[in-house]
Structures are given as C-alpha cells and as structure tokens.
Design an enzyme around this catalytic site. Structure first.
Site, mmCIF file in Angstrom:
data_model
loop_
_atom_site.group_PDB
_atom_site.id
_atom_site.type_symbol
_atom_site.label_atom_id
_atom_site.label_comp_id
_atom_site.label_asym_id
_atom_site.label_seq_id
_atom_site.Cartn_x
_atom_site.Cartn_y
_atom_site.Cartn_z
ATOM 1 N N SER A 121 -8.542 -23.004 -17.658
ATOM 2 C CA SER A 121 -8.806 -21.690 -17.596
ATOM 3 C C SER A 121 -8.499 -21.220 -16.245
ATOM 4 O O SER A 121 -8.334 -19.914 -16.286
ATOM 5 C CB SER A 121 -10.371 -21.286 -17.955
ATOM 6 O OG SER A 121 -10.784 -22.215 -19.284
ATOM 7 N N HIS A 142 -2.783 -21.014 -22.542
ATOM 8 C CA HIS A 142 -4.259 -20.944 -22.586
ATOM 9 C C HIS A 142 -4.698 -19.956 -23.956
ATOM 10 O O HIS A 142 -4.289 -18.896 -24.002
ATOM 11 C CB HIS A 142 -4.636 -20.132 -21.301
ATOM 12 C CG HIS A 142 -6.150 -19.880 -20.967
ATOM 13 N ND1 HIS A 142 -6.607 -18.529 -21.283
ATOM 14 C CD2 HIS A 142 -7.125 -20.764 -20.954
ATOM 15 C CE1 HIS A 142 -7.841 -18.660 -21.045
ATOM 16 N NE2 HIS A 142 -8.234 -19.864 -20.915
ATOM 17 N N GLU A 154 -1.962 -17.341 -23.626
ATOM 18 C CA GLU A 154 -1.253 -17.085 -22.406
ATOM 19 C C GLU A 154 -0.326 -18.332 -21.843
ATOM 20 O O GLU A 154 -0.767 -19.220 -21.993
ATOM 21 C CB GLU A 154 -2.268 -16.807 -21.296
ATOM 22 C CG GLU A 154 -3.170 -15.306 -21.819
ATOM 23 C CD GLU A 154 -4.423 -15.266 -20.823
ATOM 24 O OE1 GLU A 154 -4.269 -14.139 -19.920
ATOM 25 O OE2 GLU A 154 -5.087 -15.949 -20.729
ATOM 26 N N ASN A 193 -8.744 -14.188 -18.173
ATOM 27 C CA ASN A 193 -9.788 -14.521 -17.194
ATOM 28 C C ASN A 193 -9.752 -13.655 -15.777
ATOM 29 O O ASN A 193 -10.738 -13.613 -15.014
ATOM 30 C CB ASN A 193 -9.668 -16.039 -16.917
ATOM 31 C CG ASN A 193 -10.538 -16.799 -18.146
ATOM 32 O OD1 ASN A 193 -11.455 -16.106 -18.778
ATOM 33 N ND2 ASN A 193 -9.960 -18.072 -18.466
#
Length: 284
Positions: A121, A142, A154, A193
């Site tokens: 992450s 991701h 991603e 994120n």
C-alpha cells in the site's frame, strides 16, 4: 511472442489477498493461494466461502461462485506454490523487512519467467526490487479492498521494470475485471492512497486527540462532501491492522495514534468488518 499470464499465485490469504485470489479465479485464471501454515489456509478457505456468497449477492453472473472458491488451490509450501506461476502477487503484511525476506526466498524458488508483483500500500517497489533477483520482472500492482466493487488496479514499476512486463500486467488487470491505473513513476501511496491516507490520518488525529467522536467525524464528511462513507467507516472496511502497521512506521505523532488504535480497538479484537466490530458494530 507476448508474455502470457495464466497461472497466478497469491502470497498471503488475508482480507485482501483472499479477494485478489478469488477475483482472479472468478475470471478464469488458474490460482494458488499461499500462506504460512495450515491454520492460515483453513481461515483462507472460510474467506473464499464467504466471498462466494458475497459474489452471488453482488456480482452479476456469479451463480457458479462456489465452484470458483473450491477451485482455488492452497499451499503452505512456498516452492510448490510458485513452481508453475506466470505471475506471483504478494499480499503479505505491510512490513518492509518481511517483504524483502520473502522475495529473497521467492527469487530462488520461482521459474525465471515468473513476474513478481507487490500489492504494497505504501512501500515503494524500489525498496524491494534488489531482493527479488529479477528487478526487470518486478513491479507494484495495488488493489483496493472489496476488489469486486472498488475495482481499480494501480500499476507502478521501477526504473528497472521491463516495459513489456509492465504492459503484460496492465493486460492482466483488465482481464480480471479491474480498471488499470497506470503510474508513470514511483509515488508512495500511488494515486488512491496519496488521496486517502491523509484523510484517514486526519480523522484518527481528531478522535485520538479527543476533538470529536468517530461517528461525528464520519457524519461531517458525509454531509459536507456527499461521500457515501466517512473515514472511520472506510477504516473498518480496510481493517485496522494495516493502518496500524503504517502508522507505526511514521513519526512520533503517528506512533501515538497507532498506540491509541491498538489500545482501544486492536487489543480488544475490534479489527473492522472482518471481525464484526471496529469503530462500528456489524451484524453477520
């Protein structure tokens, strides 16, 4: 001849790892899930069964979801799990030393053709690539939690990632029903994120500091932005272990928030939706 991906091994069968494995199998790929022992694999089988029920309810055309669950192979032998893999997706806990250690083992056990993808992450793939033994065949892939619903993938390489490998993984993401989000260079937190983590940290800072209760923070966010969920509801979906690990790697303020999270929630078994309670209580 292009790179073909048919056999996929997922390392780590926790909340997100099990979802990645199930979604990949649901889309017709040959999937093996690896975890450290039989107890973890028994828990994984339970997660797959629950996912089958969820898919039947929420995903069109998922009438054969039980067959998907049953068709995922499970192994606690790393060498056997990756012996025929075209792609290995690593979803082990967000601890750099743990990821580096498993890639050192993985690089010696997997076939030379195997592509490695980390679902990390927050960690940059460049912090891991030298431990893989094949930096040209390594990148980040991701997923967001609830992959069947929040279906972004991603994709982020390093300066060493072979462009053909990168594009093969973009194609794989599309093939399993994800929307590929291509990053042109490394960025901690990717796109999602980079936007989400500051929101979640700000929310936890408000609650830990005694400024407002989690419910009030969520209500403010939902009303003020029109978002369907507030930050603490999102944290319950993610599960509190991953945010805790990320906070513990931060500065003194973040470590203080991590301790608050541990004392008030994690140590009491309140890990989020997966355990039936986090910041909120959930019925089965």
């Amino acid at each position: 001849m292009g790179i073909e991906i048919r056999k996929v091994t997922v390392l780590g069968t926790g909340v997100l790892g099990s979802q990645i494995a199930f979604q990949t199998a649901f889309r017709g790929f040959d999937v093996t899930g690896y975890d450290i022992d039989d107890a973890a694999l028994t828990a994984a089988r339970g997660r797959f069964d629950k996912l089958a029920a969820t898919y039947r309810e929420q995903v069109p055309g998922a009438g054969e979801a039980e067959a998907t669950a049953a068709g995922i192979a499970l192994s606690s032998d790393l060498g056997a799990a990756v012996s025929e893999a075209d792609l290995v997706i690593e979803a082990v806990p967000e601890v750099l030393s743990l990821k580096q250690e498993i890639y050192e083992k993985l690089g010696k056990l997997a076939p030379e053709r195997t592509i490695f993808a980390t679902n990390s992450s927050t960690l940059l793939p460049s912090a891991i690539k030298d431990f893989t033994g094949r930096p040209d065949r390594f990148l980040a892939l991701h997923f967001a939690n609830q992959v069947w619903h929040f279906n972004t993938a991603e994709i982020m390489g390093t300066d060493d990632t072979d462009p053909a490998v990168y594009q093969a993984v973009v194609g794989f993401a599309s093939a399993i029903g994800m929307v590929p989000i291509e990053l042109h260079k490394e960025k901690a937190g990717y796109v999602l994120n980079s936007l989400l983590v500051p929101l979640l940290n700000a929310a936890m800072n408000l609650a830990e500091g005694g400024y407002a209760e989690p419910e009030a923070v969520d209500k403010t966010w939902r009303i003020g932005t029109g978002a369907p969920a507030g930050p603490f509801q999102i944290l319950d979906i993610i599960g509190l272990t991953t945010p805790y690990n990320i906070l513990m790697s931060g500065d003194a303020t973040r470590q203080r928030i991590a301790q608050w999270l541990k004392d008030n929630y994690i140590d009491k078994g309140k890990l989020g939706i997966a355990t039936g309670e986090g910041f909120y209580k959930y019925t089965a």
